[in-house]
Design a protein around this motif. Structure first.
Motif, PDB file in Angstrom:
ATOM      1  N   MET A 168      15.827  61.095  -0.750  1.00  0.00           N
ATOM      2  CA  MET A 168      16.946  62.026  -0.904  1.00  0.00           C
ATOM      3  C   MET A 168      17.633  62.336   0.422  1.00  0.00           C
ATOM      4  O   MET A 168      18.654  63.018   0.438  1.00  0.00           O
ATOM      5  N   MET A 169      17.098  61.817   1.519  1.00  0.00           N
ATOM      6  CA  MET A 169      17.661  62.146   2.828  1.00  0.00           C
ATOM      7  C   MET A 169      19.078  61.613   2.993  1.00  0.00           C
ATOM      8  O   MET A 169      19.888  62.188   3.720  1.00  0.00           O
ATOM      9  N   HIS A 170      19.398  60.505   2.302  1.00  0.00           N
ATOM     10  CA  HIS A 170      20.764  59.971   2.380  1.00  0.00           C
ATOM     11  C   HIS A 170      21.795  60.993   1.900  1.00  0.00           C
ATOM     12  O   HIS A 170      22.931  60.997   2.381  1.00  0.00           O
ATOM     13  N   PHE A 171      21.402  61.842   0.951  1.00  0.00           N
ATOM     14  CA  PHE A 171      22.332  62.833   0.430  1.00  0.00           C
ATOM     15  C   PHE A 171      22.717  63.850   1.501  1.00  0.00           C
ATOM     16  O   PHE A 171      23.715  64.557   1.372  1.00  0.00           O
ATOM     17  N   PHE A 172      21.914  63.927   2.555  1.00  0.00           N
ATOM     18  CA  PHE A 172      22.183  64.822   3.675  1.00  0.00           C
ATOM     19  C   PHE A 172      22.674  64.039   4.897  1.00  0.00           C
ATOM     20  O   PHE A 172      22.623  64.530   6.022  1.00  0.00           O
ATOM     21  N   SER A 173      23.131  62.814   4.668  1.00  0.00           N
ATOM     22  CA  SER A 173      23.669  61.936   5.718  1.00  0.00           C
ATOM     23  C   SER A 173      22.654  61.667   6.817  1.00  0.00           C
ATOM     24  O   SER A 173      22.980  61.665   8.012  1.00  0.00           O
ATOM     25  N   CYS A 174      21.414  61.414   6.418  1.00  0.00           N
ATOM     26  CA  CYS A 174      20.334  61.162   7.375  1.00  0.00           C
ATOM     27  C   CYS A 174      19.532  59.933   6.962  1.00  0.00           C
ATOM     28  O   CYS A 174      19.510  59.537   5.803  1.00  0.00           O
ATOM     29  N   ARG A 175      18.868  59.367   7.940  1.00  0.00           N
ATOM     30  CA  ARG A 175      17.880  58.311   7.773  1.00  0.00           C
ATOM     31  C   ARG A 175      18.348  57.133   6.911  1.00  0.00           C
ATOM     32  O   ARG A 175      17.934  56.962   5.783  1.00  0.00           O
ATOM     33  N   TRP A 176      19.215  56.312   7.517  1.00  0.00           N
ATOM     34  CA  TRP A 176      19.629  55.089   6.827  1.00  0.00           C
ATOM     35  C   TRP A 176      18.442  54.138   6.714  1.00  0.00           C
ATOM     36  O   TRP A 176      18.252  53.505   5.683  1.00  0.00           O
ATOM     37  N   GLY A 177      17.656  54.043   7.794  1.00  0.00           N
ATOM     38  CA  GLY A 177      16.394  53.326   7.743  1.00  0.00           C
ATOM     39  C   GLY A 177      16.473  51.849   7.419  1.00  0.00           C
ATOM     40  O   GLY A 177      15.569  51.303   6.793  1.00  0.00           O
ATOM     41  N   TRP A 178      17.516  51.160   7.878  1.00  0.00           N
ATOM     42  CA  TRP A 178      17.668  49.757   7.499  1.00  0.00           C
ATOM     43  C   TRP A 178      16.650  48.855   8.172  1.00  0.00           C
ATOM     44  O   TRP A 178      16.279  47.821   7.628  1.00  0.00           O
ATOM     45  N   ASP A 179      16.204  49.230   9.372  1.00  0.00           N
ATOM     46  CA  ASP A 179      15.265  48.369  10.076  1.00  0.00           C
ATOM     47  C   ASP A 179      14.715  49.137  11.268  1.00  0.00           C
ATOM     48  O   ASP A 179      15.263  50.179  11.669  1.00  0.00           O
ATOM     49  N   SER A 180      13.634  48.625  11.833  1.00  0.00           N
ATOM     50  CA  SER A 180      13.085  49.204  13.053  1.00  0.00           C
ATOM     51  C   SER A 180      13.624  48.492  14.293  1.00  0.00           C
ATOM     52  O   SER A 180      13.431  48.965  15.411  1.00  0.00           O
ATOM     53  N   GLU A 181      14.302  47.372  14.089  1.00  0.00           N
ATOM     54  CA  GLU A 181      14.892  46.603  15.176  1.00  0.00           C
ATOM     55  C   GLU A 181      16.406  46.520  15.005  1.00  0.00           C
ATOM     56  O   GLU A 181      16.919  46.552  13.885  1.00  0.00           O
ATOM     57  N   ALA A 182      17.102  46.386  16.130  1.00  0.00           N
ATOM     58  CA  ALA A 182      18.562  46.258  16.080  1.00  0.00           C
ATOM     59  C   ALA A 182      18.950  44.933  15.439  1.00  0.00           C
ATOM     60  O   ALA A 182      18.335  43.900  15.713  1.00  0.00           O
ATOM     61  N   ARG A 183      19.968  44.953  14.617  1.00  0.00           N
ATOM     62  CA  ARG A 183      20.456  43.732  13.958  1.00  0.00           C
ATOM     63  C   ARG A 183      21.799  44.012  13.311  1.00  0.00           C
ATOM     64  O   ARG A 183      22.233  45.156  13.178  1.00  0.00           O
ATOM     65  N   PHE A 184      22.474  42.932  12.852  1.00  0.00           N
ATOM     66  CA  PHE A 184      23.720  43.089  12.103  1.00  0.00           C
ATOM     67  C   PHE A 184      23.416  43.618  10.703  1.00  0.00           C
ATOM     68  O   PHE A 184      22.420  43.227  10.077  1.00  0.00           O
ATOM     69  N   LEU A 185      24.277  44.504  10.227  1.00  0.00           N
ATOM     70  CA  LEU A 185      24.114  45.040   8.884  1.00  0.00           C
ATOM     71  C   LEU A 185      24.593  44.039   7.834  1.00  0.00           C
ATOM     72  O   LEU A 185      25.555  43.295   8.055  1.00  0.00           O
ATOM     73  N   ARG A 186      23.910  44.046   6.715  1.00  0.00           N
ATOM     74  CA  ARG A 186      24.350  43.254   5.571  1.00  0.00           C
ATOM     75  C   ARG A 186      25.480  43.984   4.854  1.00  0.00           C
ATOM     76  O   ARG A 186      25.702  45.184   5.052  1.00  0.00           O
ATOM     77  N   GLU A 187      26.177  43.263   3.998  1.00  0.00           N
ATOM     78  CA  GLU A 187      27.359  43.816   3.332  1.00  0.00           C
ATOM     79  C   GLU A 187      27.036  45.065   2.526  1.00  0.00           C
ATOM     80  O   GLU A 187      27.850  45.989   2.441  1.00  0.00           O
ATOM     81  N   THR A 188      25.843  45.131   1.940  1.00  0.00           N
ATOM     82  CA  THR A 188      25.480  46.259   1.075  1.00  0.00           C
ATOM     83  C   THR A 188      24.876  47.436   1.837  1.00  0.00           C
ATOM     84  O   THR A 188      24.545  48.456   1.232  1.00  0.00           O
ATOM     85  N   GLU A 189      24.725  47.319   3.155  1.00  0.00           N
ATOM     86  CA  GLU A 189      24.118  48.375   3.957  1.00  0.00           C
ATOM     87  C   GLU A 189      25.218  49.198   4.630  1.00  0.00           C
ATOM     88  O   GLU A 189      26.159  48.650   5.193  1.00  0.00           O
ATOM     89  N   TRP A 190      25.084  50.492   4.570  1.00  0.00           N
ATOM     90  CA  TRP A 190      26.146  51.386   5.027  1.00  0.00           C
ATOM     91  C   TRP A 190      25.669  52.209   6.216  1.00  0.00           C
ATOM     92  O   TRP A 190      24.531  52.142   6.661  1.00  0.00           O
ATOM     93  N   PHE A 191      26.588  53.057   6.715  1.00  0.00           N
ATOM     94  CA  PHE A 191      26.273  53.958   7.823  1.00  0.00           C
ATOM     95  C   PHE A 191      27.174  55.179   7.716  1.00  0.00           C
ATOM     96  O   PHE A 191      28.111  55.210   6.914  1.00  0.00           O
ATOM     97  N   GLY A 192      26.889  56.186   8.512  1.00  0.00           N
ATOM     98  CA  GLY A 192      27.674  57.412   8.470  1.00  0.00           C
ATOM     99  C   GLY A 192      28.684  57.484   9.594  1.00  0.00           C
ATOM    100  O   GLY A 192      28.485  56.903  10.673  1.00  0.00           O
ATOM    101  N   GLU A 193      29.760  58.206   9.354  1.00  0.00           N
ATOM    102  CA  GLU A 193      30.805  58.340  10.361  1.00  0.00           C
ATOM    103  C   GLU A 193      30.345  59.176  11.550  1.00  0.00           C
ATOM    104  O   GLU A 193      30.949  59.121  12.619  1.00  0.00           O
ATOM    105  N   GLY A 194      29.267  59.971  11.361  1.00  0.00           N
ATOM    106  CA  GLY A 194      28.825  60.878  12.409  1.00  0.00           C
ATOM    107  C   GLY A 194      28.075  60.226  13.553  1.00  0.00           C
ATOM    108  O   GLY A 194      27.761  60.903  14.532  1.00  0.00           O
ATOM    109  N   ASN A 195      27.782  58.950  13.461  1.00  0.00           N
ATOM    110  CA  ASN A 195      27.097  58.264  14.561  1.00  0.00           C
ATOM    111  C   ASN A 195      27.475  56.794  14.537  1.00  0.00           C
ATOM    112  O   ASN A 195      26.733  55.945  14.054  1.00  0.00           O
TER     113      ASN A 195
END
Length: 320
Positions: free
Chosen positions: A163-190
């Motif tokens: 439920m953390m996404h509902f509060f614009s927190c913890r996208w949690g896509w990976d533990s390492e830096a990488r390019f995002l896939r088309e279905t993975e999103w992010f917030g405008e705040g960071n």
């Protein structure tokens, strides 16, 4: 990396502009600015040349300009570090107007957004902008991670990780830096992006927060960019903490939040001609009003979240 330029002829070059949109939260704005005082671009910034390499713009989205004294009280501290800090009033209500004004005022070829209720972690700016240097034109947008800050209150037992996404927190896509896939999103705040991507674009002013309203989705503009090929890189170590206001730590607030997410999503789909969803459901509003949502747990709570989202989505038909 894009060539830095100077906001004034003969002045120092500015590579990046940090934009903070604020609305009547001077104490939070102050904490956000304090977290930026020690931030640096990194050893690669400016090609080793002396002078300024980034600026900070506070876009005050309140006619009362509560953010002005907060900015003025900190300008000297930033100036000692060679960082210009400016206050810009944007009285037209709505975060989209504020974001558009920030883009227009930015002197840097790179723009980084952080919200007034967020605080930058150690090394945030350097980590967020480093991929633009290391990967060059292969990256257009960089997104960081957002950690929740519950202040003096404990995290509620009912607030599960999913439920953390509902509060614009913890996208949690990976533990390492990488390019995002088309279905993975992010917030405008960071996030950070190349200003040139905004050519011919603006944040939609019929979407996004206005005052205490909960409409969202002004960040759909980033989906536009990505659909046209803008590559987005995720850096989990570029973290900010997001203060979750105590008034939002209730299930009732979450229901309201999900209702307006449904409204926002349908308005967005209508705006961009995306096929709308269809659900078959019957709701007895009298019985719904009798439900004490604050007692719900687990799957019952998740089912109510889905219902309020669907109600908002259906209600958007009657909205302009």
């Amino acid at each position: 990396m894009s060539t830095p330029h100077s906001p004034t002829p003969g002045g120092p070059e500015i590579t990046a502009s940090i934009v903070i949109c604020t609305h009547r939260r001077p104490e939070l704005l102050g904490a956000c600015l304090d977290s930026l005082i020690g931030q640096r671009m990194g050893p690669w910034a400016g090609g080793g040349s002396p002078g300024l390499v980034h600026e900070i713009l506070v876009i005050d989205n309140s006619a009362l300009a509560e953010g002005r004294p907060v900015v003025e009280s900190r300008q000297a501290a930033f100036a000692l570090r060679g960082v210009p800090l400016r206050h810009v009033l944007e009285a037209r209500p709505g975060v989209s107007f504020a974001r558009n004004r920030g883009v227009a005022e930015a002197a840097g070829a790179l723009i980084a957004f952080i919200d007034d209720d967020e605080r930058a972690g150690d090394g945030w700016l350097e980590r967020l902008l480093e991929p633009f240097q290391r990967l060059g034109d292969a990256v257009d947008i960089v997104a960081g991670e957002v950690e929740p800050d519950f202040g003096a209150l404990p995290r509620p037992d009912w607030l599960a990780d999913d439920m953390m996404h509902f509060f614009s927190c913890r996208w949690g896509w990976d533990s390492e830096a990488r390019f995002l896939r088309e279905t993975e999103w992010f917030g405008e705040g960071n996030c950070a992006f190349r200003k040139r991507l905004m050519a011919g674009r603006s944040f939609p002013t019929d979407l996004g927060r206005k005052g205490d309203g909960l409409l969202t989705n002004e960040g759909i503009i980033f989906m536009e960019m990505r659909s046209e090929g803008a590559a987005t890189y995720y850096v989990p170590s570029a973290t900010v903490s997001h203060l979750i206001h105590p008034d939002r730590l209730t299930r009732r607030w979450l229901m309201r939040r999900m209702f307006y997410q449904g409204v926002s999503n349908r308005l967005t789909q209508r705006r961009y001609g995306v096929a709308e969803q269809r659900w078959d459901f019957n709701v007895n509003l009298a019985k719904l009003a009798d439900v004490d949502v604050e007692t719900l747990e687990g799957e019952n709570l998740r089912a109510m979240i889905r219902l309020y989202y669907q109600l908002g989505y259906a209600s958007a038909l009657a909205m302009n």
